[in-house]
Design a protein around this motif. Structure first.
Motif, short mmCIF file in Angstrom:
data_model
loop_
_atom_site.label_atom_id
_atom_site.label_comp_id
_atom_site.label_asym_id
_atom_site.label_seq_id
_atom_site.Cartn_x
_atom_site.Cartn_y
_atom_site.Cartn_z
N PRO A 426 0.82 -1.08 -0.18
CA PRO A 426 -0.01 -0.22 0.01
C PRO A 426 0.97 1.22 -0.02
O PRO A 426 0.55 2.45 -0.56
N ALA A 427 2.07 1.34 0.55
CA ALA A 427 2.99 2.25 0.57
C ALA A 427 3.14 3.03 -0.62
O ALA A 427 3.95 3.90 -1.07
N ASP A 428 3.25 2.01 -1.93
CA ASP A 428 3.66 2.44 -3.04
C ASP A 428 2.44 3.17 -3.82
O ASP A 428 2.72 3.81 -4.96
N TYR A 429 1.40 3.43 -3.23
CA TYR A 429 0.34 4.11 -3.74
C TYR A 429 -0.23 5.41 -2.73
O TYR A 429 0.14 5.23 -1.78
N VAL A 430 -0.84 6.25 -3.46
CA VAL A 430 -1.51 7.28 -2.68
C VAL A 430 -2.80 7.26 -2.92
O VAL A 430 -3.17 7.16 -4.30
N THR A 431 -3.65 7.49 -2.06
CA THR A 431 -5.07 7.99 -2.07
C THR A 431 -5.33 9.27 -1.54
O THR A 431 -4.92 9.43 -0.55
N THR A 432 -6.00 10.30 -2.53
CA THR A 432 -6.38 11.49 -1.92
C THR A 432 -7.83 12.10 -2.55
O THR A 432 -8.36 11.30 -3.06
N ARG A 433 -7.86 13.27 -2.10
CA ARG A 433 -9.37 13.73 -2.57
C ARG A 433 -9.15 14.83 -3.02
O ARG A 433 -8.37 15.97 -2.34
N ILE A 434 -9.73 15.49 -4.26
CA ILE A 434 -9.82 16.91 -4.24
C ILE A 434 -11.40 17.34 -4.54
O ILE A 434 -12.26 16.19 -4.46
N MET A 435 -11.64 18.61 -4.59
CA MET A 435 -13.16 19.01 -4.60
C MET A 435 -13.04 19.67 -6.00
O MET A 435 -12.30 20.62 -6.29
N ALA A 436 -14.18 19.26 -6.81
CA ALA A 436 -14.43 20.03 -8.12
C ALA A 436 -15.58 20.98 -7.85
O ALA A 436 -16.49 20.49 -7.16
N ARG A 437 -15.33 21.99 -8.46
CA ARG A 437 -16.56 22.99 -8.50
C ARG A 437 -17.37 23.05 -9.51
O ARG A 437 -17.01 23.47 -10.54
N ASP A 440 -22.78 25.45 -10.85
CA ASP A 440 -23.48 26.25 -10.08
C ASP A 440 -23.08 26.44 -8.58
O ASP A 440 -23.73 26.69 -7.67
N GLY A 441 -21.84 26.19 -8.61
CA GLY A 441 -20.92 26.34 -7.26
C GLY A 441 -20.91 24.97 -6.47
O GLY A 441 -20.20 25.02 -5.15
N ALA A 442 -21.60 24.04 -6.39
CA ALA A 442 -21.62 22.65 -5.72
C ALA A 442 -20.10 22.19 -5.68
O ALA A 442 -19.43 22.31 -6.75
N GLU A 443 -19.57 21.63 -4.51
CA GLU A 443 -18.49 21.15 -4.39
C GLU A 443 -18.63 19.67 -4.50
O GLU A 443 -19.07 18.99 -3.77
N VAL A 444 -18.01 19.15 -5.47
CA VAL A 444 -17.98 17.66 -5.96
C VAL A 444 -16.75 16.83 -5.52
O VAL A 444 -15.52 17.15 -6.02
N PRO A 445 -16.68 16.09 -4.60
CA PRO A 445 -15.58 15.07 -3.99
C PRO A 445 -15.23 14.32 -5.32
O PRO A 445 -16.01 13.81 -6.10
N VAL A 446 -13.83 14.17 -5.52
CA VAL A 446 -13.34 13.26 -6.31
C VAL A 446 -12.22 12.58 -5.44
O VAL A 446 -11.10 12.94 -4.90
N SER A 447 -12.44 11.09 -5.55
CA SER A 447 -11.37 10.22 -4.70
C SER A 447 -10.20 9.83 -6.03
O SER A 447 -10.78 9.33 -7.10
N PHE A 520 -24.61 15.03 -14.94
CA PHE A 520 -23.48 15.01 -16.15
C PHE A 520 -22.69 16.35 -16.05
O PHE A 520 -21.51 16.36 -16.32
N ASP A 521 -23.40 17.27 -15.84
CA ASP A 521 -22.35 18.61 -15.77
C ASP A 521 -21.28 18.35 -14.42
O ASP A 521 -20.10 18.87 -14.37
N ASP A 522 -21.83 17.66 -13.34
CA ASP A 522 -20.78 17.41 -12.28
C ASP A 522 -19.59 16.79 -12.85
O ASP A 522 -18.38 16.77 -12.44
N PHE A 523 -19.92 15.50 -13.85
CA PHE A 523 -18.91 14.60 -14.13
C PHE A 523 -18.01 15.53 -15.08
O PHE A 523 -16.55 15.43 -14.92
N ALA A 524 -18.38 16.38 -15.67
CA ALA A 524 -17.62 17.13 -16.77
C ALA A 524 -16.74 18.24 -15.63
O ALA A 524 -15.62 18.64 -16.17
N ALA A 525 -17.38 18.65 -14.66
CA ALA A 525 -16.54 19.54 -13.86
C ALA A 525 -15.32 18.75 -13.22
O ALA A 525 -14.37 19.35 -12.91
N CYS A 526 -15.55 17.58 -12.96
CA CYS A 526 -14.40 16.83 -12.31
C CYS A 526 -13.48 16.48 -13.10
O CYS A 526 -12.14 16.72 -12.70
N ALA A 527 -14.02 16.34 -14.51
CA ALA A 527 -12.70 16.21 -15.42
C ALA A 527 -11.94 17.56 -15.72
O ALA A 527 -10.70 17.40 -15.72
N ARG A 528 -12.54 18.63 -15.65
CA ARG A 528 -11.91 19.83 -15.90
C ARG A 528 -11.08 20.15 -14.54
O ARG A 528 -10.05 20.71 -14.73
#
Length: 699
Positions: A426-437, A440-447, A520-528
């Motif tokens: 497991p030490a060879d990998y990293v899991t983290t999280r970002i928030m995509a906006r 409409d301003g919603a904060e979408v978690p991305v693991s 759909f818009d959230d998914f595209a926002a995560c990609a961006r």
């Protein structure tokens, strides 16, 4: 990308149109829906010859187009299989004098069911999945439940992939089946306490679970007794045994409303007793303890749910009293009862926790973990009078761990850690999280999961997975298969978009019906966001989703296809309007609360028409697309991806290629058998590597 000059099949256009709510719809590929689809679910050989010929031509095209990745696919399968402990087994679960388990043999595709004496001793196997599957192209176990006297096991299997399960009854001591055969069920069984009969749900001709029956051992199915019939075709009915073991719970509902009834298992001939009459928009789930019911519900505006109590003798709504009040943003997913404790599973901001309440003192404490993203689940127990809670934990870097937790002493005992035979640090990998906006301003978690030596320079390929429907949250759990992409330089990302309950029930409500496009818009926002954070760049992303997540893929391909190098849509729900207009399809009436009823409502018709992937294909470039279907799939019928692919090819101006692969011997879950499924995963991963130009470098 190479091998794109192969000639794709061309589906004939056969004009078909209809008009509703003043809007005309042209559907030149409607012929791909076999008019006798119900019979095809039961017997795939009955498929119309023209349709079969077309699907087989598509499969041939897919094999030729992806043929140059054959060596890579073989390598991927070997890698993924090397991470599977082939003789794996579950932690035995105690019940009375025995402990019950499931296990695999070395090289086995299917599970075996067995038990051992509770305090140790020799194992006995009662069901051998490999032996049972040998005469079938497809085989999948359904439910199984041993009888209360530990003498019998009721078990079910599907041998077509159509999710019609046949129930049989087997002797534990001799491993032989009785003559009893109960067909066309959902696979679940609840035994009466005297072990002379059991309850089950029968599927109707449209594959809907609407009837509860009681089967008496030693009799024919024709002699079974109808116990309950749901009058609303838009409701599905299921059964489970209450935690205490006293009741069979008949749970009915759709995506917005529910209703439950109790059958006293000590008196199986008695009629079911209603807990609380259905009220539109009110959901509830019952557990029992002594003379009290503990009810998880959203009543009185509890958008993220609360727990109330009611007397078992008078359980109607007027007698419900708050025990665990509603807290906005803290979604109570589930609850379970033991003799001395109430256990609930909560999630806040996409992170789960298990909370334990002492029923005598009302004192509470929580089980949680420290990683940035993880998955946590209570696993339940056969036994009610116990202080032991079994739960599982994993993260995107940490393989699954099963713990027994003493709810009194709070001691945690590791019972099993998922073994990765080929090795995993497991030490060879990293899991983290970002928030995509979102827009409409919603904060979408991305693991996120990536190698520890990953360089964030915007050049990495990335697979972005999403679902976003029915309130289903996407756990940030461990998957050994993903390592085959991550070890080749991919970042693996999960978009916790609206339409799921990752951030509570309100997160779900903001991604359904009129608000569906938020998903759909959230998914595209995560990609961006992943592009702007330098994890990847445009045209280095492969989108992946299945079923309703396949609809997400189709909508994103239409709306933001320029971001993606490739799209993988497994059993994709892409013909949303036509499906929601066809009330004969298995899931259509129950799905109206989720998507809207376009037959009755002009507004719903226009809303669905505005985003339905099949109806919004445009004359523009599209990324490479792989669509995967199952011929006997009753949930997303094979013709949805077939029609989608045909119209895509006929309409798009450039890009692609667009590939359709139909499993002619399976349904919604794909190939049966744990190793056969790896062949399909390898195709998906080879396609993803090919889409970003890495297929030839990864074999």
């Amino acid at each position: 990308m190479s091998n794109t000059t192969e000639q794709a099949p061309v589906a004939p256009r056969r004009p078909h149109s209809f008009s509703l709510h003043g809007i005309a719809i042209q559907d030149d590929y409607a012929w791909l829906k076999d008019p006798n689809w119900q019979e095809v679910l039961r017997d795939p050989q009955l498929l119309d010859a023209d349709i079969r010929s077309y699907l087989e031509a598509e499969n041939t095209y897919a094999e030729r187009l992806l043929g140059h990745t054959a060596a890579l696919q073989k390598t991927l399968v070997a890698e993924m299989r090397g991470r599977i402990k082939e003789d794996d087994s579950s932690v035995p679960s105690p019940d009375g004098p025995y402990a019950y388990f499931r296990k695999y043999r070395e090289g086995g595709q299917h599970e075996m069911y067995g038990r051992m004496p509770r305090n140790g001793g020799p194992e006995s196997i009662v069901l051998d999945g490999d032996a049972l599957a040998k005469d079938h192209e497809y085989f999948k176990f359904g439910g199984s439940r041993h009888s209360h006297d530990h003498r019998l096991i009721a078990w079910s299997a599907d041998t077509k992939g159509s999710e019609y399960f046949a129930i049989r009854v087997r002797e534990w001591e001799t491993a032989t089946d009785h003559d009893d055969l109960v067909e066309e069920t959902d696979g679940g069984v609840v035994w009466a306490l005297d072990c002379k009969s059991f309850f089950y749900v029968k599927l109707d001709d449209n594959h809907r679970p609407l009837q509860v029956w009681r089967h008496k051992l030693g009799t024919a199915q024709a002699d079974d007794v109808l116990v309950y019939e749901e009058p609303d075709a838009g409701w599905f009915t299921h059964l489970h045994e209450s935690t205490s073991g006293r009741f069979c719970v008949i749970a009915g509902g759709d995506h917005e409303t529910s209703e439950q009834r109790l059958i006293d298992l000590a008196n199986p001939d008695a009629p079911p007793r209603l807990v609380a009459a259905r009220e539109e928009g009110v959901q509830y789930d019952v557990a029992d303890h002594g003379d009290q019911l503990y009810i998880l519900t959203n009543v009185d505006g509890a958008i993220d749910f609360k727990i109330v109590t009611a007397p078992l003798a008078a359980p109607e709504r007027a007698n419900w009293r708050d025990l665990i009040p509603h807290r906005a943003g803290v979604y109570v997913l589930d609850h379970d009862l033991y003799s001395g404790h109430l256990v609930r599973l909560e999630r806040a901001n996409a992170l789960p926790a298990i909370v334990i309440r002492d029923l005598r003192t009302s004192e509470e404490h929580a089980i949680a973990f420290d990683e940035a993203a993880y998955s946590l689940d209570a696993m339940g127990s056969y036994e009610f009078d116990t202080t032991t809670l079994r739960f599982s934990y994993s993260s995107m870097t940490t393989p699954s761990e099963v713990y027994d937790y003493d709810m009194v002493t709070r001691e945690r005992t590791l019972r099993k850690r998922q073994e990765i035979p080929s090795g995993h640090n497991p030490a060879d990998y990293v899991t983290t999280r970002i928030m995509a906006r979102a827009d409409d301003g919603a904060e979408v978690p991305v693991s996120l999961l990536h190698r520890r030596n990953f360089v964030r320079d915007g050049k990495a390929p990335l697979l972005l997975y999403g679902y976003g429907s029915y309130g289903m949250a996407m756990p940030a759990s461990f998957s050994a298969n993903r390592l085959s992409l991550v070890d080749r330089g991919f970042v693996y990302a999960i978009a916790h978009i609206r339409g799921g309950t990752d951030k509570g029930w309100g997160w779900y409500l903001d991604g359904k019906r009129a608000k569906k496009t938020n998903s759909f818009d959230d998914f595209a926002a995560c990609a961006r966001a992943l592009i702007s954070e330098n994890y990847t760049s445009a045209k280095r992303i492969v989108g992946h989703g299945g079923s309703a997540g396949g609809m997400l893929m189709g909508a994103v391909a239409n709306r933001a296809g320029e971001l993606f190098a490739g799209i993988v849509a497994e059993v994709p729900f892409v013909d949303v309007l036509n499906t929601m207009l066809d009330h004969s399809l298995p899931l259509t009436p129950p799905e109206w609360p989720e998507w809207g009823n376009p037959t009755e409502s002009a507004e719903d018709f226009r809303t669905i028409l505005s985003y339905s992937p099949y109806d919004n294909i445009a004359a523009k470039p599209y990324p490479a697309i792989l669509a995967m279907a199952g011929l006997t799939d009753p949930r997303v019928t094979y013709w949805e991806p077939a029609k989608w692919v045909a119209r895509l090819r006929a309409t798009m101006t450039s890009g692609g290629p667009v590939v359709l692969r139909t499993n002619m011997g399976a349904g919604h879950g794909g190939a049966s058998g744990r190793f056969n499924r790896l062949d399909e995963v390898a195709i998906i991963y080879a396609f993803a590597l090919w889409a970003v130009g890495l297929a030839d470098k990864s074999a």
